[in-house]
Motif scaffolding. Structure first.
Motif, PDB file in Angstrom:
ATOM      1  N   UNK A   1      23.116  51.757  61.433  1.00 42.86           N
ATOM      2  CA  UNK A   1      23.200  53.126  60.922  1.00 42.86           C
ATOM      3  C   UNK A   1      22.267  54.078  61.669  1.00 42.86           C
ATOM      4  N   UNK A   2      22.528  55.373  61.519  1.00 45.36           N
ATOM      5  CA  UNK A   2      21.720  56.393  62.160  1.00 45.36           C
ATOM      6  C   UNK A   2      20.285  56.372  61.640  1.00 45.36           C
ATOM      7  N   UNK A   3      19.343  56.343  62.550  1.00 43.55           N
ATOM      8  CA  UNK A   3      17.941  56.620  62.246  1.00 43.55           C
ATOM      9  C   UNK A   3      17.637  58.066  62.624  1.00 43.55           C
ATOM     10  N   UNK A   4      16.503  58.567  62.166  1.00 45.38           N
ATOM     11  CA  UNK A   4      16.110  59.935  62.481  1.00 45.38           C
ATOM     12  C   UNK A   4      15.904  60.145  63.981  1.00 45.38           C
ATOM     13  N   UNK A   5      15.680  59.063  64.708  1.00 47.62           N
ATOM     14  CA  UNK A   5      15.448  59.142  66.152  1.00 47.62           C
ATOM     15  C   UNK A   5      16.733  59.000  66.970  1.00 47.62           C
ATOM     16  N   UNK A   6      17.873  58.873  66.302  1.00 55.25           N
ATOM     17  CA  UNK A   6      19.136  58.706  67.009  1.00 55.25           C
ATOM     18  C   UNK A   6      19.433  59.940  67.863  1.00 55.25           C
ATOM     19  N   UNK A   7      19.948  59.709  69.051  1.00 50.36           N
ATOM     20  CA  UNK A   7      20.305  60.811  69.944  1.00 50.36           C
ATOM     21  C   UNK A   7      21.375  61.693  69.318  1.00 50.36           C
ATOM     22  N   UNK A   8      21.219  63.018  69.485  1.00 50.51           N
ATOM     23  CA  UNK A   8      22.233  63.941  68.999  1.00 50.51           C
ATOM     24  C   UNK A   8      23.462  63.874  69.914  1.00 50.51           C
ATOM     25  N   UNK A   9      24.634  63.678  69.310  1.00 54.28           N
ATOM     26  CA  UNK A   9      25.902  63.629  70.053  1.00 54.28           C
ATOM     27  C   UNK A   9      27.015  64.267  69.226  1.00 54.28           C
TER      28      UNK A   9
ATOM     29  N   UNK B   1       7.248  69.124  60.032  1.00 54.23           N
ATOM     30  CA  UNK B   1       7.886  68.863  61.304  1.00 54.23           C
ATOM     31  C   UNK B   1       8.758  67.628  61.333  1.00 54.23           C
ATOM     32  N   UNK B   2       8.784  66.868  60.236  1.00 57.08           N
ATOM     33  CA  UNK B   2       9.524  65.614  60.213  1.00 57.08           C
ATOM     34  C   UNK B   2      10.972  65.806  59.777  1.00 57.08           C
ATOM     35  N   UNK B   3      11.805  64.841  60.166  1.00 59.25           N
ATOM     36  CA  UNK B   3      13.206  64.772  59.767  1.00 59.25           C
ATOM     37  C   UNK B   3      13.381  63.571  58.843  1.00 59.25           C
ATOM     38  N   UNK B   4      14.129  63.775  57.771  1.00 57.84           N
ATOM     39  CA  UNK B   4      14.393  62.695  56.819  1.00 57.84           C
ATOM     40  C   UNK B   4      15.898  62.555  56.620  1.00 57.84           C
ATOM     41  N   UNK B   5      16.420  61.367  56.892  1.00 56.24           N
ATOM     42  CA  UNK B   5      17.821  61.085  56.608  1.00 56.24           C
ATOM     43  C   UNK B   5      18.000  60.792  55.122  1.00 56.24           C
ATOM     44  N   UNK B   6      19.048  61.356  54.544  1.00 58.51           N
ATOM     45  CA  UNK B   6      19.348  61.149  53.122  1.00 58.51           C
ATOM     46  C   UNK B   6      20.740  60.532  53.019  1.00 58.51           C
ATOM     47  N   UNK B   7      20.792  59.294  52.545  1.00 62.89           N
ATOM     48  CA  UNK B   7      22.073  58.605  52.433  1.00 62.89           C
ATOM     49  C   UNK B   7      22.206  57.884  51.109  1.00 62.89           C
TER      50      UNK B   7
ATOM     51  N   UNK C   1      18.504  55.446  55.358  1.00 61.91           N
ATOM     52  CA  UNK C   1      17.576  56.299  54.603  1.00 61.91           C
ATOM     53  C   UNK C   1      16.281  55.584  54.251  1.00 61.91           C
ATOM     54  N   UNK C   2      15.954  54.525  55.007  1.00 62.62           N
ATOM     55  CA  UNK C   2      14.774  53.720  54.660  1.00 62.62           C
ATOM     56  C   UNK C   2      13.472  54.488  54.862  1.00 62.62           C
ATOM     57  N   UNK C   3      13.425  55.421  55.810  1.00 61.15           N
ATOM     58  CA  UNK C   3      12.210  56.210  56.010  1.00 61.15           C
ATOM     59  C   UNK C   3      11.871  57.006  54.760  1.00 61.15           C
ATOM     60  N   UNK C   4      12.879  57.612  54.155  1.00 59.71           N
ATOM     61  CA  UNK C   4      12.671  58.408  52.950  1.00 59.71           C
ATOM     62  C   UNK C   4      12.177  57.541  51.798  1.00 59.71           C
TER      63      UNK C   4
ATOM     64  N   UNK D   1       8.401  56.184  52.956  1.00 57.65           N
ATOM     65  CA  UNK D   1       7.306  57.153  53.014  1.00 57.65           C
ATOM     66  C   UNK D   1       7.179  58.020  51.763  1.00 57.65           C
ATOM     67  N   UNK D   2       8.303  58.311  51.103  1.00 61.65           N
ATOM     68  CA  UNK D   2       8.260  59.232  49.962  1.00 61.65           C
ATOM     69  C   UNK D   2       8.757  58.615  48.662  1.00 61.65           C
ATOM     70  N   UNK D   3       9.159  57.344  48.709  1.00 59.15           N
ATOM     71  CA  UNK D   3       9.517  56.638  47.485  1.00 59.15           C
ATOM     72  C   UNK D   3      10.842  57.057  46.869  1.00 59.15           C
ATOM     73  N   UNK D   4      11.753  57.634  47.678  1.00 55.46           N
ATOM     74  CA  UNK D   4      13.038  58.073  47.130  1.00 55.46           C
ATOM     75  C   UNK D   4      14.133  57.079  47.448  1.00 55.46           C
ATOM     76  N   UNK D   5      15.015  56.867  46.496  1.00 59.66           N
ATOM     77  CA  UNK D   5      16.266  56.159  46.728  1.00 59.66           C
ATOM     78  C   UNK D   5      17.296  56.676  45.735  1.00 59.66           C
ATOM     79  N   UNK D   6      18.576  56.556  46.042  1.00 63.72           N
ATOM     80  CA  UNK D   6      19.597  57.120  45.161  1.00 63.72           C
ATOM     81  C   UNK D   6      19.660  56.416  43.816  1.00 63.72           C
ATOM     82  N   UNK D   7      19.970  57.199  42.789  1.00 64.14           N
ATOM     83  CA  UNK D   7      20.102  56.637  41.443  1.00 64.14           C
ATOM     84  C   UNK D   7      21.508  56.116  41.182  1.00 64.14           C
TER      85      UNK D   7
END
Length: 356
Positions: A146-154, A245-251, A302-305, A308-314
């Motif tokens: 899956x896409x990480x926040x560091x994935x190249x934009x395409x 300045x950070x990017x967070x993926x939300x999935x 969405x593992x970074x979110x 680092x911030x303790x969020x996951x979908x309900x």
């Protein structure tokens, strides 16, 4: 303290405003241009709520946006405003360039001017949160991670290219000017108040009307599905604790093929609102010519979110989609009011020419 929300009469924006005011008493200045997808009915329950101020305006109007920021002493901006439908971007890309790039630039300029006028402590506390999409990353093969926040934009469509440009502008304003920004890139949202041009609400409504349920190509395009209320909770968490300045993926951790999504919708409708002839809604599924450049798979990590911030979908997809179907069954008056002549013209334009 007050926050400013742009695009707050649209699908995700209105859900965010409603949930925000349900969670706390901090007022919201809600700015929306009210294009076809902006709907004040989404905000009807806030009609007499003095914590909510709606302003019809274009985020590209520098003077208006700067005045609102100053007048209400805004401490954070959450930017949902965007043209967001891939098919529409294929038919008419200019609106996407104007809104998602040019207007976003003008909004950033207004925010930068306002932020520079603040006292040091207010500058430190200020936030600009830019809501973007996983489509900026392009398409994945079936076995790709899956896409990480560091994935190249395409980006592969005019829509995703315009959102990628706005993401880059937000990043540049942080690194060049020090503007305290945050960016979220979300997967496919679904839930209440979703404009019925997108797959899930379109198929729910077409099923109820006895119309075809159009599936592009072979229906095996895979998306990660995120319940809109979960997305809103993620944005609140990033706004409160995200690193500048950070990017967070939300999935949603819910990869599903489009055909599987529609089959699930049909099964739930068979249970909650059976057809009068006793047959399944599955019989209304039809396959139509795929759209140009259709990305095969999106998947969000969405593992970074969470880390680092303790969020996951309900919600799981199964719980979220059932809530969504029930909402549309309970709010047919909302749907009927949305189905304007302009929308019908769009449906004819987008689907009528597609061969089976």
């Amino acid at each position: 303290m007050t926050i400013l929300v742009t695009g707050g009469a649209g699908f995700i924006g209105s859900n965010f405003v409603l949930d925000w005011l349900a969670e706390n008493d901090e007022p919201v200045v809600n700015v929306d241009k009210l294009t076809y997808a902006g709907n004040l009915e989404n905000l009807a329950t806030l009609k007499d709520d003095n914590r909510h101020l709606f302003v019809k305006a274009d985020i590209g109007d520098y003077d208006v946006m700067l005045d609102l920021l100053k007048q209400h002493a805004i401490r954070a901006v959450v930017n949902f405003a965007a043209e967001s439908h891939v098919d529409r971007s294929i038919h008419g890309p200019e609106d996407f360039i104007q809104t998602n790039i040019v207007a976003s630039f003008r909004l950033l300029e207004a925010v930068r001017c306002y932020w520079n006028s603040l006292e040091a402590q207010e500058q430190q506390n200020f936030r600009f949160l830019h809501v973007s999409t996983d489509e900026v990353y392009g398409s994945l093969d079936k076995t790709d991670p899956p896409f990480l926040e560091t994935h190249q934009y395409q980006p592969n469509s005019p829509y995703s290219a315009s959102k990628a440009a706005s993401d880059h502008l937000v990043r540049a304003y942080h690194h060049t000017y020090g503007l305290p920004v945050l960016t979220t890139n979300c997967s496919n949202n679904y839930g209440p108040y979703h404009f019925p041009e997108k797959l899930i609400p379109l198929c729910i409504q077409n099923a109820l009307l006895g119309k075809d349920l159009p599936i592009y190509g072979d229906g095996q395009q895979i998306r990660d599905w995120l319940y809109v209320k979960d997305h809103c909770s993620a944005i609140r968490r990033v706004l409160a604790a995200g690193q500048l300045g950070e990017v967070y993926n939300v999935g949603g951790w819910n990869e599903k093929a489009n055909l599987d999504v529609v089959n699930t919708l049909c099964s739930i409708l068979d249970e909650l609102n059976p057809r009068s002839d006793g047959k399944s809604y599955v019989e209304q599924i039809t396959y139509v010519t795929d759209r140009p450049g259709h990305d095969r798979r999106y998947a969000i990590d969405a593992s970074k979110l969470e880390r680092e911030l303790g969020w996951k979908p309900a919600e799981t997809f199964e719980t979220g989609i059932r809530k969504t179907v029930q909402w549309y069954l309970d709010h047919q008056s909302w749907v009927n009011n949305v189905l304007s002549g302009e929308y019908q013209t769009w449906l004819d334009k987008n689907y009528a020419g597609r061969s089976a």
